[in-house]
Scaffold this active site. Sequence first.
Site, PDB file in Angstrom:
ATOM      1  N   LYS A 131      -2.684   0.971  -3.402  1.00 11.99           N
ATOM      2  CA  LYS A 131      -1.416   0.437  -2.820  1.00 11.99           C
ATOM      3  C   LYS A 131      -1.555  -0.215  -1.720  1.00 11.99           C
ATOM      4  O   LYS A 131      -2.290   0.373  -0.757  1.00 11.99           O
ATOM      5  CB  LYS A 131      -0.447   1.742  -2.924  1.00 11.99           C
ATOM      6  CG  LYS A 131       1.193   1.241  -2.386  1.00 11.99           C
ATOM      7  CD  LYS A 131       2.212   2.408  -2.451  1.00 11.99           C
ATOM      8  CE  LYS A 131       3.629   2.205  -2.147  1.00 11.99           C
ATOM      9  NZ  LYS A 131       4.399   3.389  -2.672  1.00 11.99           N
ATOM     10  N   CYS A 165       4.774   0.073  -6.399  1.00 11.85           N
ATOM     11  CA  CYS A 165       6.210   0.527  -5.997  1.00 11.85           C
ATOM     12  C   CYS A 165       6.471  -0.663  -4.657  1.00 11.85           C
ATOM     13  O   CYS A 165       7.001  -1.542  -4.792  1.00 11.85           O
ATOM     14  CB  CYS A 165       6.239   1.835  -5.347  1.00 11.85           C
ATOM     15  SG  CYS A 165       7.928   2.500  -5.193  1.00 11.85           S
ATOM     16  N   GLU A 223       4.130   5.552 -10.907  1.00 10.05           N
ATOM     17  CA  GLU A 223       3.217   5.827  -9.491  1.00 10.05           C
ATOM     18  C   GLU A 223       2.810   7.129  -9.407  1.00 10.05           C
ATOM     19  O   GLU A 223       3.678   8.172  -9.569  1.00 10.05           O
ATOM     20  CB  GLU A 223       3.992   5.232  -8.401  1.00 10.05           C
ATOM     21  CG  GLU A 223       3.228   5.471  -6.871  1.00 10.05           C
ATOM     22  CD  GLU A 223       4.068   5.084  -5.802  1.00 10.05           C
ATOM     23  OE1 GLU A 223       3.675   4.954  -4.723  1.00 10.05           O
ATOM     24  OE2 GLU A 223       5.602   4.680  -6.041  1.00 10.05           O
TER      25      GLU A 223
END
Length: 636
Positions: free
Chosen positions: A115, A170, A46
């Site tokens: 994300k 994540c 990330e």
Amino acid sequence: MKHGYIKVAAVTPKIKVADPVFNARQICERMEEAADRGAKIIVFPELCLTGYTCGDLFLQELLLKEAKEQLQVIADASEGLDALIFVGLPVEKEHKLYNVAAAVHDGRVLGMIPKRFIPSYAEFYETRHFTPGNRVPEPFRLEDEEIPFGGNLLFQADSMPELVIGCEICEDIWVPDSPGLSHAMAGASVLVNLSASNETVGKDSYREMLVKSASARFIAGYVYASAGEGESTQDLVFGGHNLIAENGTVLARSRRFSAQTIYADLDIHRLSHERRRMTSYHAGNKKEYQMLSFRMEEEDTELERRYDAMPFVPSGKKERETRCDEILSIQSYGLKKRYEHTGAKTAVIGVSGGLDSALALLVTVRAFDMLERSREQIVAVTMPCFGTTDRTYRNSCKLAETLGVTLKEVNIKEAVNVHFRDIGQESDKHDITYENGQARERTQVLMDIANQTDGMVIGTGDMSELALGWATYNGDHMSMYGVNSGVPKTLVRHLVRYYADTCQKEELAAVLLDILDTPVSPELLPPSGDAIAQKTEDLVGPYELHDFFLYYMLRCGFEPAKIYRIAKISFADKYAEDVILKWLKTFYRRFFAQQFKRSCLPDGPKVGSVALSPRGDLRMPSDAVAAIWLKQLEEL
């Protein structure tokens, strides 16, 4: 790509915080290294182009501009690599900042996945900088090209349509409604996760559990790449904990606190097989998804993956002992229930001095102990005939005596000879009639003793014999409850050894160990002196090979050529390739030809993930032919 294999890599480069130029160089080097190793899907952490720990520097226009320019440097470097690469960076869109995974392939950025779940708790404060990403893809202008931007992007390989990749970032895996769920239901067979998960005590175990669980629930491959060396340690430490899992099994993990690349071979065809067989695995809504096709060369993946030569037997001693105790419990509880239901008084078992009958007797003793019945109600019948050796006869008698069951001897030589005279069979003609006549006589004796004693005949045949049809129809093939029908031969040995190791009776352990040391044989041909004349594995092949073939055919749905390929790897130090091929052909011929015996099996408990019951796992017609399977083997 051949046989469904795809090599994947999770890469943690050493970075510098807020230095996209340096980081891009590191990413390009590691990307090319992974591609040279054969990786077709390469995943970086990330925000690795800038570093995850930039803090308020994410708001600096120069950093964002440089990150975008260096993304193009990475895209240019990817030209000709034949790999799909995922790289993390911050991206501004319509005056909002997004934490993005860019999918790069052959000189181009194919799309961007923002994300979706932005954490702002404990040590995280991402909402200070980033906006939750949109799910439905929207057009986004990158340099002179318009690309899709959104969470619901899937990437499909043109040379392997089953290979569909979805992306999480994540926190997405830590939440109840993870994007991976909808990705998988929309068709993704591989999920990648670009992460920056910091280290705290015990967090690695929880992280690994999440990855294993996600891959199992989604029946998918999962590639998790996490930030590591080079991230700021002002308040946190990042360990670069990379993981690759497939359907609940971790295939590769990195050493933490290192900038390491890990590789694994995902089996996409096996994942497809699992989804096909699970009728409860439903397809999801694909309307909000955009599928992007990418070119990938079809080639033979050099396998680093290894397959256990004994898939039914756990390799670790502790796990193996736990498994053995569990299987013995399943077998004995099944038999216990049958006695409670029928009210039968005795159990009648033919004991031969071999492994299978020994295991059946041990299971029956355990069931009668649970029922609080006398072991004397178990009738162990030894039936010597033309092929019986002194060793197996002595072991039969001694096993019964040490267990405290009733021993009964019925010599069947005279009855078999009378039967041979009745049907005109020459006694010196050692053909199939000679052998099967003895097996059927033994079954008749057992059935009639069961009638005399108000009992049930307990079957002794194991699953490997049933797979090969290595049983006499209406002979040892038949019983009133087959306690071993779900246990493969390679596991029978370990069950008997486990009993010997844990029974705490020296005399019983000694006879069990001698039975374990006796060659597997039906003992239907006259011995040469006191030596067993008929060794089963000389006739039908090694059971460890057949159990290997059986597992990967039924449990995994592998085609013959793929089974042959992995068998050559697993048994490289033990069997020549032509020997493996010979017995693999034998396995397919016998498995198809002998289904009629399995179609009328007695009841018996399933103990593992592979079973042959016609009422359960294997609904196979008795007249199915093996032509296409054997044809593929002939072409090897």
